[in-house]
Write an enzyme that holds these catalytic residues in place. Structure first.
Site, PDB file in Angstrom:
ATOM      1  N   CYS A  17     -33.174  59.802  -4.694  1.00  0.00           N
ATOM      2  CA  CYS A  17     -33.069  58.333  -4.589  1.00  0.00           C
ATOM      3  C   CYS A  17     -34.437  57.666  -4.796  1.00  0.00           C
ATOM      4  O   CYS A  17     -34.543  56.653  -5.481  1.00  0.00           O
ATOM      5  CB  CYS A  17     -32.501  57.912  -3.232  1.00  0.00           C
ATOM      6  SG  CYS A  17     -30.728  58.180  -3.087  1.00  0.00           S
TER       7      CYS A  17
ATOM      8  N   CYS B 161     -27.123  63.373  -1.093  1.00  0.00           N
ATOM      9  CA  CYS B 161     -28.147  62.420  -0.636  1.00  0.00           C
ATOM     10  C   CYS B 161     -28.716  62.812   0.722  1.00  0.00           C
ATOM     11  O   CYS B 161     -27.985  63.200   1.630  1.00  0.00           O
ATOM     12  CB  CYS B 161     -27.572  61.009  -0.583  1.00  0.00           C
ATOM     13  SG  CYS B 161     -28.864  59.782  -0.357  1.00  0.00           S
TER      14      CYS B 161
ATOM     15  N   CYS C 191     -53.099  60.560  -5.367  1.00  0.00           N
ATOM     16  CA  CYS C 191     -53.316  60.772  -6.800  1.00  0.00           C
ATOM     17  C   CYS C 191     -52.551  61.991  -7.317  1.00  0.00           C
ATOM     18  O   CYS C 191     -52.086  62.002  -8.455  1.00  0.00           O
ATOM     19  CB  CYS C 191     -54.795  60.893  -7.127  1.00  0.00           C
ATOM     20  SG  CYS C 191     -55.596  62.273  -6.324  1.00  0.00           S
TER      21      CYS C 191
ATOM     22  N   HIS D 161     -59.852  64.591  -7.256  1.00  0.00           N
ATOM     23  CA  HIS D 161     -59.044  63.496  -7.780  1.00  0.00           C
ATOM     24  C   HIS D 161     -58.309  63.913  -9.057  1.00  0.00           C
ATOM     25  O   HIS D 161     -58.881  64.556  -9.927  1.00  0.00           O
ATOM     26  CB  HIS D 161     -59.956  62.297  -8.065  1.00  0.00           C
ATOM     27  CG  HIS D 161     -59.212  61.116  -8.574  1.00  0.00           C
ATOM     28  ND1 HIS D 161     -58.298  60.428  -7.799  1.00  0.00           N
ATOM     29  CD2 HIS D 161     -59.216  60.509  -9.777  1.00  0.00           C
ATOM     30  CE1 HIS D 161     -57.780  59.442  -8.519  1.00  0.00           C
ATOM     31  NE2 HIS D 161     -58.314  59.477  -9.728  1.00  0.00           N
TER      32      HIS D 161
END
Ligand SMILES: [Zn+2]
Ligand SMILES: [Zn+2]
Ligand SMILES: [Zn+2]
Length: 360
Positions: A78, A70, A43, A302
């Site tokens: 990416c 990368c 979360c 949460h």
């Protein structure tokens, strides 16, 4: 403390209601939920991701970037590109975030942060994703002096500051301490104390109040004058650039604070940079008014997120896979009530941990 609620409800919310009509937005940011299967504890990442996707300035700038350094299967750039493409084009209503979660875990393996299955901090995740984007696209510049034009984190989010104390009595000043921050952190205890003080000393809320409140709350403890003249001083912060997005992080003393409601009601929706800092050197920044577009909240281990969708002019609530509309907001005039309306959708004691404000 209903007096406070009424006080801010009547004049608060930035106090600019009815004056401003933001220009029409054309970008489309389709809303989708993000999955969080039992045991994933994602979360915190889902909240950071909803914030990045829904920030028009970030989404549009990020779309234009292609070349990057990368890092293969641990490449956050990416993974973010991939999930943004799914947000835009997928017909699924709920998207998996496993690829980004795994790239994040690999990138921060040495620090033992953001590891798979382990809950982490949404504000720090957001901040670290920004710093990784800097690394992928502007690695040649150091984090603290990055001037690369294509570096969205430093061009759009970073606040370039220096901190100094200047004695009004003897004129002595401490050495200026320069630094860059992505998130402006403020203690909620200090915020509530300042809110009470400010309300005692004035008759009604003014447009500058939200910024002043945040400024007063982030000045820190009193310290002695550098030349020991006996004065007690506070640090003053000077802003040297003009960020387009301001992220405020609210720091709570505990998970279950009885201040939660007070804090929410002391916050406005329109912020002037000139009020937030002791001094702002750029004219553009001095004139800037930023509007609340998003909030991340926390309750019971949460995180979930509220965000304003500019295209449909609605406040939406994102709780992992679940997405719902909480408020349509056709006029800024209605935005004064935004926080109240949003917070009515979550159980009591939710804490606001991150808020995003942008230029309209
Ligand atoms: Zn890559
Ligand atoms: Zn940079
Ligand atoms: Zn002094």
């Amino acid at each position: 403390m209903s007096w406070k609620r009424n006080y801010f409800a009547s004049g608060g919310g930035g106090g600019m209601q009815g004056i401003l009509t933001p220009r029409t937005m054309t970008s489309i940011a389709p809303s989708k939920g993000l999955s969080n299967e039992p045991g994933q504890n994602s979360c915190f990442l889902n909240s950071a991701l909803q914030v990045l996707w829904h920030l028009d300035i970030f989404r549009r700038s990020f779309r234009q970037l292609t070349s990057h350094k990368c890092m293969e299967d641990s490449c956050i750039f990416c993974a973010l590109k991939n999930i943004f493409a799914q947000f835009q084009y997928s017909s699924e209503k709920v998207l998996p975030t496993d690829a980004l979660r795994s790239a994040l875990a690999k990138s921060f393996q040495d620090e033992q942060r953001f590891q798979l299955g382990i809950m982490d901090d949404a504000a720090e995740c957001f901040e670290n994703i920004l710093m990784r984007i800097h690394f992928h696209i502007a690695d040649e510049s150091k984090e603290d002096i990055c001037t690369a034009r294509r570096c969205i984190p430093h061009q759009k989010f970073a606040m370039t500051l220096f901190e100094q104390c200047v004695c009004s009595s003897c004129g002595a000043s401490s050495d200026p301490l320069p630094f860059i921050q992505m998130v402006h952190y403020i203690s909620t205890t200090s915020l509530c104390n300042q809110a009470v003080k400010m309300l005692e000393s004035r008759e009604k809320a003014t447009p500058s109040m939200f910024g002043e409140l945040l400024r007063n709350a982030s000045m820190g403890d009193l310290r002695s004058c550098p030349s020991q003249c006996g004065q007690q001083l506070r640090m003053a912060r000077v802003l040297l650039n003009s960020p387009e997005i301001i992220t405020i992080g609210l720091v709570w003393d505990s998970d279950h604070s009885d201040l939660a409601e007070d804090v929410i009601h002391s916050l406005g929706t329109c912020l002037r940079l000139g009020d937030l800092f002791y001094r702002v050197t750029e004219e553009k920044a001095r004139q800037a008014e930023l509007y609340l577009v998003g909030m991340v909240c926390y309750y019971g281990k949460h995180y979930s997120t509220f965000f304003f969708q500019t295209k449909v002019r609605r406040w939406m609530y994102f709780d992992d896979a679940h997405v719902k509309e909480v408020l349509s907001c056709l006029e800024w005039a209605e935005c004064g009530a935004v926080r109240d309306s949003c917070w009515r959708n979550v159980p009591e004691n939710h804490q606001e941990v991150l808020q995003l404000l942008t230029l309209s």
